[in-house]
Design an enzyme around this catalytic site. Structure first.
Site, PDB file in Angstrom:
ATOM      1  N   ARG A   1      -4.118   1.928  -2.553  1.00 26.58           N
ATOM      2  CA  ARG A   1      -4.012   3.324  -2.025  1.00 26.58           C
ATOM      3  C   ARG A   1      -2.465   3.100  -1.642  1.00 26.58           C
ATOM      4  O   ARG A   1      -2.223   4.190  -0.855  1.00 26.58           O
ATOM      5  CB  ARG A   1      -5.002   3.170  -0.731  1.00 26.58           C
ATOM      6  CG  ARG A   1      -6.352   3.348  -1.000  1.00 26.58           C
ATOM      7  CD  ARG A   1      -7.192   3.529   0.061  1.00 26.58           C
ATOM      8  NE  ARG A   1      -8.525   3.794  -0.330  1.00 26.58           N
ATOM      9  CZ  ARG A   1      -9.350   2.763  -0.600  1.00 26.58           C
ATOM     10  NH1 ARG A   1      -8.921   1.395  -0.634  1.00 26.58           N
ATOM     11  NH2 ARG A   1     -10.807   2.933  -0.936  1.00 26.58           N
ATOM     12  N   ASN A   2      -1.794   2.236  -2.034  1.00 27.66           N
ATOM     13  CA  ASN A   2      -0.313   2.298  -1.976  1.00 27.66           C
ATOM     14  C   ASN A   2       0.458   3.208  -2.810  1.00 27.66           C
ATOM     15  O   ASN A   2       0.680   2.903  -4.076  1.00 27.66           O
ATOM     16  CB  ASN A   2       0.325   0.815  -1.986  1.00 27.66           C
ATOM     17  CG  ASN A   2       1.823   0.686  -1.649  1.00 27.66           C
ATOM     18  OD1 ASN A   2       2.414   1.513  -1.349  1.00 27.66           O
ATOM     19  ND2 ASN A   2       2.122  -0.703  -1.160  1.00 27.66           N
TER      20      ASN A   2
ATOM     21  N   LYS B   1       3.655   3.376  -3.422  1.00 30.73           N
ATOM     22  CA  LYS B   1       4.600   2.954  -3.972  1.00 30.73           C
ATOM     23  C   LYS B   1       4.115   2.208  -5.540  1.00 30.73           C
ATOM     24  O   LYS B   1       4.892   1.911  -6.334  1.00 30.73           O
ATOM     25  CB  LYS B   1       5.208   1.770  -2.953  1.00 30.73           C
ATOM     26  CG  LYS B   1       5.982   2.585  -1.760  1.00 30.73           C
ATOM     27  CD  LYS B   1       6.674   1.629  -1.092  1.00 30.73           C
ATOM     28  CE  LYS B   1       7.379   2.268   0.262  1.00 30.73           C
ATOM     29  NZ  LYS B   1       7.924   1.639   1.055  1.00 30.73           N
TER      30      LYS B   1
ATOM     31  N   ASP C   1      -2.874  -8.562  -7.582  1.00 31.37           N
ATOM     32  CA  ASP C   1      -3.049  -9.380  -6.542  1.00 31.37           C
ATOM     33  C   ASP C   1      -1.726  -9.979  -6.331  1.00 31.37           C
ATOM     34  O   ASP C   1      -1.384 -10.836  -7.307  1.00 31.37           O
ATOM     35  CB  ASP C   1      -4.045 -10.454  -6.292  1.00 31.37           C
ATOM     36  CG  ASP C   1      -4.224 -10.871  -4.856  1.00 31.37           C
ATOM     37  OD1 ASP C   1      -4.386  -9.987  -3.976  1.00 31.37           O
ATOM     38  OD2 ASP C   1      -4.399 -12.082  -4.907  1.00 31.37           O
ATOM     39  N   SER C   2      -1.086  -9.980  -5.399  1.00 28.78           N
ATOM     40  CA  SER C   2       0.464 -10.560  -5.131  1.00 28.78           C
ATOM     41  C   SER C   2       0.811 -10.981  -3.883  1.00 28.78           C
ATOM     42  O   SER C   2       0.051 -10.738  -2.840  1.00 28.78           O
ATOM     43  CB  SER C   2       1.315  -9.519  -5.899  1.00 28.78           C
ATOM     44  OG  SER C   2       1.307  -8.465  -4.664  1.00 28.78           O
TER      45      SER C   2
END
EC number: 3.6.1.66
Length: 215
Positions: A17-18, A20, A81-82
């Site tokens: 939902r980001n 960026k 995933d970070s």
């Protein structure tokens, strides 16, 4: 002569939902000359149950999210995933980066806690790396077996003693790349894409996305 209709774009769900992250993928695709892919965010589709991210590695969590998104939407799905792995903390926060302070996505609190934990660590031992695992899951035809690709990118640097810069998100303001004196939050989006962990991982997905667009 009548205009030739352009081929429809392949919609690819980005399990985030980001906004960026969607813009980052679009920039990577544009830089690679990939056309025919339309990234779609989670806010643009009906909500669906999301499996808890209980994986022990970035790769496992990325696959959990990408499988959920592909199964729920029927679209190819990219998930990442970070986080940040700090040498002096034995690789932590690692997969707990987004909820290091106890609440998911609390960037300022997560960063403040990390800096507090490193208060007494000398500058020459403040090394670490941003790590990103990106998974692409493409549903199989007629409910057949899905295609799964997982890639990884890393970005080495060191942890500053205080936040700097207004760009980026997460731990960007306290991460200084090894080949720079600016924090990741002080880089332009284009500079960050060319060097970052997520940019590196997404770039490794480009061949698969190019092939997907040509189907």
């Amino acid at each position: 002569m009548p205009e030739t209709a352009s081929a429809p774009e392949t919609r690819v769900l980005v399990a985030s939902r980001n906004p960026k992250k969607l813009r980052e993928l679009r920039r990577v695709l544009d830089a690679a000359g990939v056309v025919g892919i339309e990234p779609v965010g989670l806010d643009e589709i009906p909500p669906y149950p999301e499996t808890p991210e209980t994986g022990a590695t970035f790769e496992e969590n990325a696959l959990i999210k990408a499988r959920d998104g592909a199964a729920a939407s029927g679209m190819p799905c990219i998930a990442d995933d970070s986080g940040i792995a700090v040498d002096a903390l034995s690789g932590m926060p690692g997969v707990l980066s987004a909820r290091w302070s106890g609440r998911h996505g609390a960037d300022a609190a997560n960063t403040a806690l990390l800096l507090a934990q490193l208060t007494d660590v000398p500058d020459d031992r403040r090394g670490g790396a941003f790590v990103s695992a990106c998974a692409l899951v493409v549903p199989g035809p007629d409910g057949g077996e899905a295609e799964e690709i997982v890639v990884r990118g890393e970005w080495r640097g060191r942890i500053a003693r205080e936040p700097r810069g207004d760009g980026g998100f997460g731990y960007d303001p306290v991460f200084v790349p090894d080949d720079d004196t600016r924090s990741a939050a002080e880089l332009t989006p284009e500079e960050k894409d060319a060097r970052s962990h997520r940019g590196a991982a997404l770039t490794r997905l480009v061949p698969a996305l190019r092939a997907l667009a040509q189907r």
